[in-house]
Design an enzyme around this catalytic site. Structure first.
Site, short mmCIF file in Angstrom:
data_model
loop_
_atom_site.label_atom_id
_atom_site.label_comp_id
_atom_site.label_asym_id
_atom_site.label_seq_id
_atom_site.Cartn_x
_atom_site.Cartn_y
_atom_site.Cartn_z
N CYS A 65 22.72 0.07 -56.06
CA CYS A 65 21.92 -0.31 -54.90
C CYS A 65 21.92 0.80 -53.85
O CYS A 65 22.96 1.40 -53.57
CB CYS A 65 22.48 -1.59 -54.29
SG CYS A 65 21.49 -2.19 -52.90
N CYS A 69 25.45 -2.08 -47.23
CA CYS A 69 26.12 -3.28 -46.71
C CYS A 69 27.64 -3.16 -46.93
O CYS A 69 28.10 -3.03 -48.06
CB CYS A 69 25.59 -4.53 -47.40
SG CYS A 69 23.78 -4.66 -47.36
N CYS A 72 29.71 -5.27 -49.61
CA CYS A 72 29.15 -5.43 -50.95
C CYS A 72 29.69 -4.43 -51.95
O CYS A 72 29.67 -3.21 -51.72
CB CYS A 72 27.63 -5.32 -50.88
SG CYS A 72 26.84 -5.65 -52.47
N CYS A 109 20.23 -19.49 -59.73
CA CYS A 109 19.92 -18.49 -58.71
C CYS A 109 19.83 -17.13 -59.38
O CYS A 109 20.82 -16.62 -59.92
CB CYS A 109 21.00 -18.49 -57.64
SG CYS A 109 21.21 -20.10 -56.86
N CYS A 142 15.96 -20.44 -57.87
CA CYS A 142 15.95 -19.73 -56.59
C CYS A 142 16.02 -18.24 -56.89
O CYS A 142 16.83 -17.80 -57.70
CB CYS A 142 17.15 -20.15 -55.75
SG CYS A 142 17.29 -19.28 -54.15
N CYS A 202 16.57 -20.52 -48.25
CA CYS A 202 18.02 -20.58 -48.38
C CYS A 202 18.58 -19.38 -47.62
O CYS A 202 18.28 -18.23 -47.95
CB CYS A 202 18.42 -20.52 -49.86
SG CYS A 202 20.19 -20.38 -50.16
N ARG A 272 26.37 -25.07 -48.63
CA ARG A 272 26.94 -24.65 -49.90
C ARG A 272 28.16 -23.76 -49.66
O ARG A 272 28.08 -22.78 -48.93
CB ARG A 272 25.89 -23.87 -50.71
CG ARG A 272 26.36 -23.42 -52.08
CD ARG A 272 25.26 -22.68 -52.83
NE ARG A 272 24.03 -23.45 -52.81
CZ ARG A 272 22.84 -22.96 -52.47
NH1 ARG A 272 22.73 -21.69 -52.14
NH2 ARG A 272 21.78 -23.73 -52.48
#
Length: 418
Positions: A65, A69, A72, A109, A142, A202, A272
């Protein structure tokens, strides 16, 4: 306690607590934590009974990626040693999803690392959604693909996606300290796009990144205003090889207070427990089911989770039941609005705000996409009893023994944990 009685009354009426009341929940002592859980549990049971919705993650594309972040393990420059692979084929993703659905999950998901999808990527995901839905009647799907460009949300909706995840993660005021390659406003824009396209929003947060109580209240109040249908609460897993590897700021009691505050502020949404519950709540996980009505089953994106069978046993032993595929998750007043094209949820409880769409996701690209904190997870079967005994004596010490990189399931030849 007058505070808790007031918050229960407000929760049953879908009335927004004051900021002072929300802060007071976080400031309660460990001696009062069972009272806090009992009070928030009344609100949870009023809107959701004793049902627990199970969700299952499929990491469609892992690592590599370009975003930075800090939480992460898939970020630019990460040295965590996670699985790295490009897009799974639709049949591979469908096979991975089938394991979670067989274990009782009703929502799959689909997550992919990266800043956001290209139009070709959207086509890939559309094919995966089609394959999963053709083989599993009634399954919810999702998508969590990062920042969306104009028209992509509509294409995902047309392909059969039911929801889109993109978390706020932290308060707007501290967002720049966590990520520099995109902005808080970018996240808001993406969830607004998803909401406008008729996708269920979400959007949630990651706790434990060094934020203050005020920051936690800020992000949860922002979520209330944006009004997603589901709010995943991640607890940071400080994964080695990431900038936040030394941030061990959570105790089980702290996690319970955070979940209770979220439930009081967003009484009638799907709350959740996402990544990190096994690491930080540990043996207190069953208590958290009195606050949240939804969890992830099995492993997370890049780290291992509790064994799927252990999740099911925990739910049953705590007196809860797994939500069936034919049951509607949301209370009727929210389900009616969602069925009508998402709308503004202006009267739906966790956010009477029509202005910002339905949510603002926090995970704009680096793969953690909020649902599981990009590496928030734990393993359920580490060897060696001695470290666990020592940790039980020193309950506030970092539990690095509970963090393991995922080596099974999607992207491998080994069976998934579900």
């Amino acid at each position: 306690m007058d505070l808790l009685n007031t918050l229960v009354d407000k929760g049953l009426r879908r009335e927004l607590p004051t900021r002072e009341e929300a802060l007071a929940v976080l400031a309660t002592s460990d001696d009062d934590v069972l009272d806090v859980v009992a009070a928030a549990g009344k609100v949870r049971r009023h809107w959701f009974g004793r049902r627990v919705k199970l969700n299952y993650l499929v990491n469609l594309k892992s690592g590599l990626c370009p975003e930075d972040c800090s939480y992460c393990s898939q970020r630019l420059g990460s040295t965590t040693g996670i699985l790295k692979y490009s897009w799974l084929k639709p049949d591979e993703a469908s096979k991975a999803a089938a394991a979670g659905l067989a274990g009782g999950a009703k929502r799959v998901c689909l997550v992919a690392s990266g800043r956001g999808p290209t139009d070709r990527d959207v086509d890939r995901v559309a094919g995966t959604i089609k394959a999963i839905k053709e083989q599993n009647e009634g399954v919810e799907v999702c998508a969590c693909l990062g920042l969306l460009s104009d028209g992509q949300a509509e294409r995902l909706r047309a392909a059969g996606a039911d929801a889109y995840n993109h978390n706020l993660n932290t308060s707007e005021g501290t967002y720049g300290d966590i990520t520099t390659t995109h902005t808080y406003a970018d996240r808001v824009d993406t969830v607004t796009k998803a909401h406008a396209a008729g996708l269920s929003a979400c959007s949630g947060l990651i706790a434990g990144m060094g934020e203050s109580d005020a920051d936690l209240v800020d992000v949860v109040f922002s979520l209330r205003e944006l009004d997603p249908d589901s709010v995943p609460v991640n607890f940071l897993i400080p994964v080695e090889g990431t900038p936040l590897a030394k941030e061990w700021n959570l105790t089980p009691q702290r996690c319970l207070r955070i979940l209770a505050m979220v439930r009081f502020v967003c009484p009638d949404v799907e709350v959740r427990i996402a990544g990190g519950r096994e690491v930080h709540l540990r043996t207190m996980q069953p208590l958290a089911l009195n606050l949240a009505n939804s969890i992830f089953l099995g492993d997370y994106l890049t780290t291992e989770g509790q064994a799927g069978r252990a999740d099911l046993e925990m739910i049953a032993d705590a007196g809860f039941v797994v939500e069936g595929a034919d049951e509607v998750t949301l209370p009727q007043h929210r389900a009616d609005v969602a069925a009508g094209g998402c709308g503004s949820h202006a009267e739906a409880g966790c956010g009477a705000s029509a202005e910002a769409g339905c949510g603002a996701s926090a995970e704009a690209g680096c793969g953690s996409h909020g649902e599981a904190g990009c590496g928030s997870g734990v393993c359920g079967s580490h060897e060696g009893a001695a470290p666990l005994v020592e940790a039980a004596v020193n309950a506030n010490e970092p539990r690095t023994d509970l963090v393991a990189v995922r080596r099974r399931g999607a992207g491998t030849d080994l069976a998934p944990n579900a």
